[in-house]
Write a protein that holds these residues in place. Structure first.
Motif, PDB file in Angstrom:
ATOM      1  N   PRO A 239       0.823  -1.222   0.000  1.00  0.00           N
ATOM      2  CA  PRO A 239       0.000   0.000   0.000  1.00  0.00           C
ATOM      3  C   PRO A 239       0.857   1.272   0.000  1.00  0.00           C
ATOM      4  O   PRO A 239       0.601   2.195  -0.792  1.00  0.00           O
TER       5      PRO A 239
ATOM      6  N   ARG B  86       2.627   1.601  -3.440  1.00  0.00           N
ATOM      7  CA  ARG B  86       1.745   2.019  -4.541  1.00  0.00           C
ATOM      8  C   ARG B  86       1.506   3.518  -4.509  1.00  0.00           C
ATOM      9  O   ARG B  86       1.439   4.162  -5.562  1.00  0.00           O
ATOM     10  N   SER B  87       1.360   4.080  -3.323  1.00  0.00           N
ATOM     11  CA  SER B  87       1.146   5.512  -3.262  1.00  0.00           C
ATOM     12  C   SER B  87       2.398   6.258  -3.724  1.00  0.00           C
ATOM     13  O   SER B  87       2.313   7.253  -4.451  1.00  0.00           O
TER      14      SER B  87
ATOM     15  N   LYS C  27      -1.375 -10.406   2.457  1.00  0.00           N
ATOM     16  CA  LYS C  27      -1.313 -10.171   3.911  1.00  0.00           C
ATOM     17  C   LYS C  27      -1.379 -11.502   4.653  1.00  0.00           C
ATOM     18  O   LYS C  27      -1.856 -12.507   4.128  1.00  0.00           O
TER      19      LYS C  27
ATOM     20  N   ALA D 236      -2.845 -10.074  -3.233  1.00  0.00           N
ATOM     21  CA  ALA D 236      -2.293  -8.775  -3.654  1.00  0.00           C
ATOM     22  C   ALA D 236      -2.323  -8.629  -5.159  1.00  0.00           C
ATOM     23  O   ALA D 236      -2.488  -7.525  -5.681  1.00  0.00           O
TER      24      ALA D 236
ATOM     25  N   THR E 217      -2.124  -6.018 -10.097  1.00  0.00           N
ATOM     26  CA  THR E 217      -2.711  -5.902  -8.760  1.00  0.00           C
ATOM     27  C   THR E 217      -4.156  -6.399  -8.779  1.00  0.00           C
ATOM     28  O   THR E 217      -4.849  -6.322  -9.808  1.00  0.00           O
TER      29      THR E 217
ATOM     30  N   ASP F 116      -6.931  -5.360  -7.617  1.00  0.00           N
ATOM     31  CA  ASP F 116      -8.013  -4.418  -7.958  1.00  0.00           C
ATOM     32  C   ASP F 116      -8.155  -4.279  -9.465  1.00  0.00           C
ATOM     33  O   ASP F 116      -9.272  -4.164  -9.976  1.00  0.00           O
TER      34      ASP F 116
END
Ligand code: MN
Length: 292
Positions: free
Chosen positions: A50, A53-54, A159, A174, A208, A210
């Motif tokens: 996370p 990615r940001s 995770k 993921a 990913t 999503d």
């Protein structure tokens, strides 16, 4: 997002439409690396995903672009704690194994199920990216050496989890990659035959979860030197991915970066030095893997 590792351990975002890789290696500064011995049994990049990615989104604005066709693609996950594989997860592959002693080697395929056989493990030392290719090992023994390709969708665990229920299972993923579960056929233990150096190919990048969406019905195919060998949909899996995660995590705690090879459909077959394997899975893309 399609994340790749390339060249000298650089981090990239793949833009398939333009055929380029954006070099976002600066985002690796966000990977939380444990200091001191012992290291946790997980992949640090996936465990930090996370935050990474940001940072990737920021880095993309000024990232150098390289031609995708010119980079060396490494395994998208560098340090998985374990590589778990599903045997006999497509009925057409069970059928071909039942009628070919070159595959079954005396194992009783009648009533063969994951519930009875369980999963198997591949040594993490067998992991390579497509650019490294597969180097066949043909030791001198009294057993004939036959080395087969097995095309598989691979789930990357995001995770930690144990005793995960099937309804929450996909939230532990993921991303997805293409895998080749290269296999030496023979009477040896599966973990031995499938853990030879370079026999776990992972690539060409990780899509990913999503972006990938539901893994329940995804088309895949594999050719060797342009000849079609395997063609199937993940809809034909006996244990779908949620059930594989539920089953595996009933025995093993899953950690960030763990890989689940979800099994191969019919059409497995031998490769020889000089062959080029091309593997394609919808929503991921394609990778070319040389055999040496
Ligand atoms: Mn397999």
């Amino acid at each position: 997002m399609k994340l790749c590792r390339f060249n000298n351990n650089r981090l990239g975002v793949v833009d398939l439409g333009n055929g380029v890789v954006a070099d976002v290696t600066t985002a690796l500064e966000r990977v939380r690396v444990a200091r001191g011995y012992p290291l946790p049994r997980q992949d640090a990049l996936i465990a930090s995903l996370p935050a990474v990615r940001s940072a990737v989104r920021t880095a993309l604005k000024s990232a150098r672009r390289l031609q995708l066709s010119r980079v060396k693609l490494l395994p998208p996950v560098a340090n998985p704690g374990k590589i778990v594989g599903a045997p006999i997860n497509y009925l057409d592959h069970v059928a071909e194994a039942s009628s070919d002693q070159g595959l079954a080697h005396g194992r009783d395929m009648a009533g063969a199920t994951i519930a009875r056989w369980g999963m198997f493990l591949k040594a993490t030392s067998s992991l390579v990216g497509p650019s490294e290719g597969v180097t066949l090992r043909t030791p001198h023994t009294d057993i004939e050496n036959r080395n087969d390709h097995e095309l598989e969708l691979v789930a990357v665990i995001g995770k930690r989890g144990t005793r995960i229920g099937r309804h929450e299972a996909l939230s532990y993923v993921a991303g997805y990659c293409i895998g080749l579960d290269m296999t030496l056929r023979g009477p040896q233990f599966p973990d031995f035959r499938k853990s030879i150096d370079t026999y776990a190919v992972l690539g060409p990048w990780m899509v990913t979860a999503d972006e990938f969406g539901d893994p329940a019905d995804v088309q895949m195919r594999l050719t060797v030197n342009g000849e079609m060998r395997q063609k199937a949909s993940t809809a034909s899996m006996v244990y779908d991915l949620p059930k594989l995660i539920e089953f595996t995590s009933a025995y093993y705690t899953l950690e960030p970066g763990d890989l689940i090879y979800t099994g191969t459909p019919a059409g497995v077959g031998p490769v020889k030095p000089g062959d080029i394997i091309e593997a394609h899975i919808d929503r991921i893309g394609a990778m070319q893997v040389p055999v040496r």
